[in-house]
Design an enzyme around this catalytic site. Structure first.
Site, PDB file in Angstrom:
ATOM      1  N   ASP A  99      -3.956  -2.499   4.056  1.00 28.41           N
ATOM      2  CA  ASP A  99      -4.179  -1.724   2.830  1.00 28.41           C
ATOM      3  C   ASP A  99      -5.207  -0.633   3.036  1.00 28.41           C
ATOM      4  OD1 ASP A  99      -3.176  -4.516   1.877  1.00 28.41           O
ATOM      5  OD2 ASP A  99      -2.769  -3.079   0.268  1.00 28.41           O
ATOM      6  N   ARG A 132      -5.383   0.000  -9.025  1.00 29.59           N
ATOM      7  CA  ARG A 132      -5.734  -1.000  -8.001  1.00 29.59           C
ATOM      8  C   ARG A 132      -6.734  -0.359  -7.028  1.00 29.59           C
ATOM      9  NH1 ARG A 132      -1.056  -4.485  -5.433  1.00 29.59           N
ATOM     10  NH2 ARG A 132      -2.798  -5.930  -5.210  1.00 29.59           N
ATOM     11  N   ALA A 186       0.799  -1.233   0.000  1.00 26.08           N
ATOM     12  CA  ALA A 186       0.000   0.000   0.000  1.00 26.08           C
ATOM     13  C   ALA A 186       0.837   1.291   0.000  1.00 26.08           C
ATOM     14  CB  ALA A 186      -0.963  -0.049   1.186  1.00 26.08           C
ATOM     15  N   GLN A 207       3.692 -13.403  -1.737  1.00 22.89           N
ATOM     16  CA  GLN A 207       4.535 -12.276  -1.304  1.00 22.89           C
ATOM     17  C   GLN A 207       5.343 -12.632  -0.062  1.00 22.89           C
ATOM     18  OE1 GLN A 207       1.294 -12.049  -2.077  1.00 22.89           O
ATOM     19  NE2 GLN A 207       0.735 -10.075  -2.935  1.00 22.89           N
ATOM     20  N   ASN A 249      -6.566  -6.283   4.648  1.00 23.08           N
ATOM     21  CA  ASN A 249      -5.178  -6.632   4.298  1.00 23.08           C
ATOM     22  C   ASN A 249      -5.228  -7.858   3.392  1.00 23.08           C
ATOM     23  OD1 ASN A 249      -2.309  -6.164   4.608  1.00 23.08           O
ATOM     24  ND2 ASN A 249      -2.235  -8.038   5.802  1.00 23.08           N
ATOM     25  N   LYS A 250      -4.076  -8.326   3.002  1.00 21.49           N
ATOM     26  CA  LYS A 250      -3.962  -9.448   2.057  1.00 21.49           C
ATOM     27  C   LYS A 250      -4.842 -10.623   2.465  1.00 21.49           C
ATOM     28  CE  LYS A 250      -2.185  -9.456  -0.997  1.00 21.49           C
ATOM     29  NZ  LYS A 250      -2.870  -9.157  -2.276  1.00 21.49           N
TER      30      LYS A 250
HETATM   31  O1  MRU Z   1      -1.251  -7.171  -3.229  1.00 20.52           O
HETATM   32  P1  MRU Z   1      -0.138  -6.526  -2.474  1.00 20.52           P
HETATM   33  O2  MRU Z   1       1.145  -7.284  -2.521  1.00 20.52           O
HETATM   34  O3  MRU Z   1       0.034  -5.064  -2.869  1.00 20.52           O
HETATM   35  O4  MRU Z   1      -0.642  -6.537  -0.964  1.00 20.52           O
HETATM   36  C1  MRU Z   1       0.189  -6.090   0.063  1.00 20.52           C
HETATM   37  C2  MRU Z   1      -0.412  -6.221   1.393  1.00 20.52           C
HETATM   38  O5  MRU Z   1      -1.490  -6.725   1.566  1.00 20.52           O
HETATM   39  C3  MRU Z   1       0.354  -5.604   2.528  1.00 20.52           C
HETATM   40  O6  MRU Z   1       0.180  -6.328   3.709  1.00 20.52           O
HETATM   41  C4  MRU Z   1      -0.185  -4.185   2.733  1.00 20.52           C
HETATM   42  O7  MRU Z   1      -0.146  -3.474   1.522  1.00 20.52           O
HETATM   43  C5  MRU Z   1       0.582  -3.439   3.745  1.00 20.52           C
HETATM   44  S1  MRU Z   1       2.179  -3.005   3.142  1.00 20.52           S
HETATM   45  C6  MRU Z   1       3.030  -2.136   4.286  1.00 20.52           C
END
Ligand code: MRU
Length: 365
Positions: A241, A90, A55, A200, A251-252
């Site tokens: 996010d 996004r 994010a 990730q 979040n993810k």
């Molecule tokens: O799809 P992504 O890789 O952009 O998702 C990332 C996440 O969900 C992270 O946990 C979130 O962005 C926090 S990053 C400091």
């Protein structure tokens, strides 16, 4: 943080004043590749295709993308069109809208001829601000780890996805307290959820923890509950996010299940939340946060390096089986122990967030 021992950020202006340099995160962990983004299209596709992701980094990248776009069209229509294109890349991480709002507020009052240079300077300020915020999150989160270290010789932390320095400009959010604890000499071990389907955790968090020399193990997403049941996790720290004004955390995908397991096992579940990821305009995360649905191919296929060194993509799902790929989920505030912000550790509640960030407050029922 360090790559092969060399201090590195995730994004920086090219030395020749042309474009902006990024680490292409789709190539990690197998290859470390730096790419230059020089057009608005480059920026939009780098965010959409997740060459840059996380994010806070998405927000800073969009700010630089806007600056690049204004070189070609610095007028009001150019500013609006470039913002709209970047915003559409996004939908879930609110940092993207936050950064573009900050940029537009700074640039719109200026005469068009002054905008490109001012935009580049402002994007640089946002990058530096992100580093300062993550640094403060690290200091605030370190207190939690230190407290555990007073009664245990080794602190075991579980994290999900990559909320590391690769997801920000430097330090990371969830990893900042971990890196600060390492600097403080605390013995740590990190369980890294692999985080299917984009992996990730397995590809990025494991890589950056290796680079910083932090003890860690990658676990499959389904293992976290089992390890918590057996007392293996002292603390969960994840990123966000978008956090609502009431403390719901998006979040993810899979974060919610980790929060449920943490609750059932009395494991503290903290969210590292920079204020740039708090959406003070919404109150109900499940109802109001748009969840990105990504290509089903991310679920049906996997990419990796073969033992003889080739990078290959393979199908793991029967031909004909369909897949669905929601990229994020929402953890209700009741499952969150606290939000580690740059202004301290805050309860996931509307009154606490409003008190900590009065300048961001909007009235929400
Ligand atoms: O799809 P992504 O890789 O952009 O998702 C990332 C996440 O969900 C992270 O946990 C979130 O962005 C926090 S990053 C400091």
């Amino acid at each position: 943080m360090r790559v092969d021992g060399k201090p590195t950020r995730t994004i920086w202006p090219a030395a020749n004043g042309g474009g902006v340099m990024i680490i292409d995160q789709t190539r990690l962990p197998h290859e470390f590749v730096i790419s230059e983004l020089v057009t608005l299209d480059n920026f939009a596709s780098a965010i959409k295709d997740m060459k840059v992701r996380g994010a806070p980094l998405i927000g800073v990248t969009a700010a630089y993308g806007l600056a690049i776009a204004l070189r070609d069209d610095p007028g009001d229509s150019g500013l609006a069109a470039a913002s709209a294109k970047l915003l559409a890349t996004r939908p879930t991480a609110v940092n993207l809208a936050w950064a573009l709002d900050v940029m537009r507020a700074a640039l719109a009052p200026l005469p068009p001829a002054a905008r490109p240079e001012a935009a580049f300077a402002k994007a640089g300020e946002l990058a530096d601000l992100d580093v300062a915020i993550c640094d403060a999150i690290g200091v605030n989160g370190l207190a939690l780890i230190s407290e555990i270290a007073e009664r245990k010789s080794r602190v075991n932390i579980l994290t999900h996805c990559n909320a590391g320095w690769l997801a920000t400009v430097d330090w990371g959010t969830a990893t900042a307290p971990i890196y600060k604890a390492q600097d403080a000499g605390i013995d740590l071990h990190v369980y890294v959820d692999e985080t299917r389907p984009r992996n990730q955790g397995a590809s990025l968090t494991a890589w950056e923890l290796s680079q910083q020399g932090i003890s860690h193990q990658v676990i499959v997403d389904n293992a976290g509950g089992h390890i918590m049941q057996h007392g293996g996790v002292d603390l969960v720290i994840v990123g966000t996010d978008r956090t609502t004004a009431t403390g719901d955390v998006c979040n993810k995908i899979g974060t919610y299940l980790k929060a449920l397991a943490a609750k059932d096992n009395d494991v503290p579940f903290y969210v590292a939340a920079p204020s740039s990821s708090i959406d003070f305009a919404i109150a109900d995360g499940v109802r109001d946060i748009p969840i990105e649905e990504r290509n089903a191919r991310e679920v049906t296929h996997m990419r990796g390096r073969t033992d003889d060194g080739r990078l290959e993509t393979v199908r793991i799902v029967p031909e004909g089986s369909r897949a669905t790929n929601p990229a994020f989920d929402v953890t209700p505030a009741r499952l969150v122990t606290g939000l580690i912000t740059e202004r301290g550790i805050i309860a996931p509640r509307k009154d606490a967030l409003a008190t900590a960030f009065p300048e961001r407050l909007q009235l929400v029922d």
